[in-house]
Write an enzyme that holds these catalytic residues in place. Structure first.
Site, PDB file in Angstrom:
ATOM      1  N   LYS A  66      39.511  32.594  34.905  1.00  0.00           N
ATOM      2  CA  LYS A  66      39.431  31.433  35.811  1.00  0.00           C
ATOM      3  C   LYS A  66      38.002  31.120  36.237  1.00  0.00           C
ATOM      4  CE  LYS A  66      44.152  31.853  37.431  1.00  0.00           C
ATOM      5  NZ  LYS A  66      45.073  32.042  38.548  1.00  0.00           N
ATOM      6  N   ASP A 103      46.804  26.331  41.649  1.00  0.00           N
ATOM      7  CA  ASP A 103      47.525  27.491  42.194  1.00  0.00           C
ATOM      8  C   ASP A 103      47.950  27.257  43.649  1.00  0.00           C
ATOM      9  OD1 ASP A 103      47.531  29.075  39.943  1.00  0.00           O
ATOM     10  OD2 ASP A 103      45.702  30.165  40.478  1.00  0.00           O
TER      11      ASP A 103
HETATM   12  P1  NAP Z   1      42.233  39.424  40.502  1.00  0.00           P
HETATM   13  O1  NAP Z   1      41.227  38.357  40.748  1.00  0.00           O
HETATM   14  O2  NAP Z   1      42.000  40.397  39.424  1.00  0.00           O
HETATM   15  O3  NAP Z   1      42.393  40.210  41.911  1.00  0.00           O
HETATM   16  C1  NAP Z   1      43.136  41.378  41.958  1.00  0.00           C
HETATM   17  C2  NAP Z   1      43.427  41.766  43.416  1.00  0.00           C
HETATM   18  O4  NAP Z   1      44.372  42.868  43.368  1.00  0.00           O
HETATM   19  C3  NAP Z   1      42.206  42.263  44.182  1.00  0.00           C
HETATM   20  O5  NAP Z   1      42.368  41.926  45.529  1.00  0.00           O
HETATM   21  C4  NAP Z   1      42.280  43.779  43.963  1.00  0.00           C
HETATM   22  O6  NAP Z   1      41.679  44.528  45.000  1.00  0.00           O
HETATM   23  C5  NAP Z   1      43.780  43.977  44.033  1.00  0.00           C
HETATM   24  N1  NAP Z   1      44.187  45.225  43.350  1.00  0.00           N
HETATM   25  C6  NAP Z   1      44.088  45.491  42.032  1.00  0.00           C
HETATM   26  N2  NAP Z   1      44.594  46.733  41.780  1.00  0.00           N
HETATM   27  C7  NAP Z   1      44.995  47.229  42.979  1.00  0.00           C
HETATM   28  C8  NAP Z   1      45.609  48.462  43.368  1.00  0.00           C
HETATM   29  N3  NAP Z   1      45.893  49.427  42.489  1.00  0.00           N
HETATM   30  N4  NAP Z   1      45.924  48.633  44.689  1.00  0.00           N
HETATM   31  C9  NAP Z   1      45.655  47.657  45.575  1.00  0.00           C
HETATM   32  N5  NAP Z   1      45.072  46.478  45.272  1.00  0.00           N
HETATM   33  C10 NAP Z   1      44.752  46.269  43.978  1.00  0.00           C
HETATM   34  O7  NAP Z   1      43.678  38.807  40.214  1.00  0.00           O
HETATM   35  P2  NAP Z   1      44.239  37.400  40.730  1.00  0.00           P
HETATM   36  O8  NAP Z   1      43.865  36.321  39.780  1.00  0.00           O
HETATM   37  O9  NAP Z   1      43.866  37.239  42.155  1.00  0.00           O
HETATM   38  O10 NAP Z   1      45.825  37.597  40.579  1.00  0.00           O
HETATM   39  C11 NAP Z   1      46.550  38.437  41.469  1.00  0.00           C
HETATM   40  C12 NAP Z   1      48.029  38.412  41.100  1.00  0.00           C
HETATM   41  O11 NAP Z   1      48.579  37.120  41.372  1.00  0.00           O
HETATM   42  C13 NAP Z   1      48.276  38.693  39.610  1.00  0.00           C
HETATM   43  O12 NAP Z   1      49.390  39.566  39.496  1.00  0.00           O
HETATM   44  C14 NAP Z   1      48.608  37.313  39.059  1.00  0.00           C
HETATM   45  O13 NAP Z   1      49.465  37.390  37.947  1.00  0.00           O
HETATM   46  C15 NAP Z   1      49.312  36.674  40.243  1.00  0.00           C
HETATM   47  N6  NAP Z   1      49.244  35.189  40.188  1.00  0.00           N
HETATM   48  C16 NAP Z   1      50.408  34.505  40.095  1.00  0.00           C
HETATM   49  C17 NAP Z   1      50.388  33.116  40.043  1.00  0.00           C
HETATM   50  C18 NAP Z   1      51.681  32.345  39.938  1.00  0.00           C
HETATM   51  O14 NAP Z   1      51.637  31.167  39.552  1.00  0.00           O
HETATM   52  N7  NAP Z   1      52.818  32.927  40.280  1.00  0.00           N
HETATM   53  C19 NAP Z   1      49.170  32.420  40.087  1.00  0.00           C
HETATM   54  C20 NAP Z   1      47.991  33.159  40.205  1.00  0.00           C
HETATM   55  C21 NAP Z   1      48.050  34.556  40.243  1.00  0.00           C
HETATM   56  P3  NAP Z   1      40.122  44.961  44.915  1.00  0.00           P
HETATM   57  O15 NAP Z   1      39.344  43.786  45.366  1.00  0.00           O
HETATM   58  O16 NAP Z   1      40.028  46.126  45.852  1.00  0.00           O
HETATM   59  O17 NAP Z   1      39.850  45.335  43.486  1.00  0.00           O
END
Ligand code: NAP
Length: 277
Positions: A66, A103
């Site tokens: 993204k 989103d």
């Molecule tokens: P991202 O930018 O990679 O951010 C990941 C987040 O998860 C960070 O806050 C990270 O914390 C945290 N995290 C990762 N591993 C962790 C663990 N083991 N324990 C606790 N926290 C952890 O990902 P993103 O784009 O924000 O997406 C997040 C989720 O939302 C994904 O599962 C994605 O598929 C979902 N999503 C869904 C939609 C939908 O349309 N339904 C749209 C967008 C995203 P740190 O900062 O500490 O690393």
């Protein structure tokens, strides 16, 4: 040849976007092709060039692309600029790419229109501070919640986001250690990438107000531990982000094709296929 669309991401095998966009196309009578491309970050530029050279008209970008999509756009919508992240690219008539972030509006449509939640004055907790949270903060704050707390494993990332969005409403930040002492949220959004691997942040028993809502942005074929946690802690509603996924896709489809598909039948179908009522 039909107009080409695609979702880029890595991994991408689990993506429901091709199915959703094909259902939208069928429903609205649009002639288009939509495929999933497995594109790691280092291949993004080359894949984008290939896609555009072979008739590509619009693209969805998911993890981990993204931010790269944000930089690839010649023009940005206000919400994409605010989020510093792009999940939708559209090729305009001058062959320039416009970048949007659907989103946040997808989440708000699911929460308000599909699930019937009112957010005004509510106490909201967001778990996570990654790219998805960047996309949802502006519309959430514009819904005038009473309080919005971002809790992240890495507290500094939550603090950074709270600082960036402070002008839009009452947003604060903390690390996970404070979650055991917090209480009384009416809506908890799990936006961590951990929920699919079965990991749960340390959530205190009083965190959710009885009758509140738990919402995991990630979606899966079976209820995740977070969705189960909500069900076991008095949530009136504990669901995942399949509705958000369909709503953000509908917004992208409208940008590309100028017609808005009906989302309810698609959400119903996807839920029926995984055995959720
Ligand atoms: P991202 O930018 O990679 O951010 C990941 C987040 O998860 C960070 O806050 C990270 O914390 C945290 N995290 C990762 N591993 C962790 C663990 N083991 N324990 C606790 N926290 C952890 O990902 P993103 O784009 O924000 O997406 C997040 C989720 O939302 C994904 O599962 C994605 O598929 C979902 N999503 C869904 C939609 C939908 O349309 N339904 C749209 C967008 C995203 P740190 O900062 O500490 O690393």
């Amino acid at each position: 040849m039909s107009d080409r669309y695609a979702v880029f991401g890595h991994p991408i095998g689990h993506s429901k976007s091709p199915r959703i966009h094909r259902l939208f196309a069928e429903q609205t009578g649009q002639d288009l092709q939509y495929d999933a491309w497995d594109v790691p970050a280092e291949r993004f530029e080359a894949a984008l060039a290939e896609f555009l050279a072979t008739g590509g008209r619009g693209l969805n970008c998911t993890v981990p692309l993204k931010e790269l999509a944000f930089h690839a756009a010649a023009r940005l919508t206000d919400r994409a600029r605010r989020a510093c992240a792009v999940n939708t690219l559209a090729l305009e008539t001058d062959r320039k790419l416009v970048g949007d972030n659907t989103d946040g509006s997808g989440l708000l449509r699911d929460l308000r229109d599909n699930l019937g939640l009112r957010l005004e004055g509510k106490s909201i907790l967001i778990l996570g501070a990654g790219g998805a949270v960047r996309g949802i903060l502006q519309p959430l704050l514009e819904a005038n919640p009473g309080r919005l707390l971002i809790a992240n494993r890495t507290a500094a990332r939550a603090e950074q986001l709270a600082g960036e969005f402070a002008a839009l409403g009452p947003v604060a930040a903390c690390g996970f250690e404070r979650l055991l002492a917090e209480a009384g949220f009416e809506l908890i959004l799990n936006a961590t990438a951990a929920s699919l691997s079965g990991q749960l942040p340390p959530l205190g028993d009083a965190l959710l107000l009885p009758g509140g809502c738990c919402y995991a942005l990630a979606y899966a074929s079976a209820p995740t531990p977070f969705v189960e946690w909500g069900r076991n802690h008095g949530a009136a509603l504990s669901v995942d982000g399949i509705g958000m996924l369909v709503e953000q896709a509908a917004e992208a489809f409208q940008l590309w094709r100028g017609v808005r598909p009906a989302t309810a039948p698609v959400i119903r179908l996807l839920n029926a296929e995984r055995g959720w009522s």
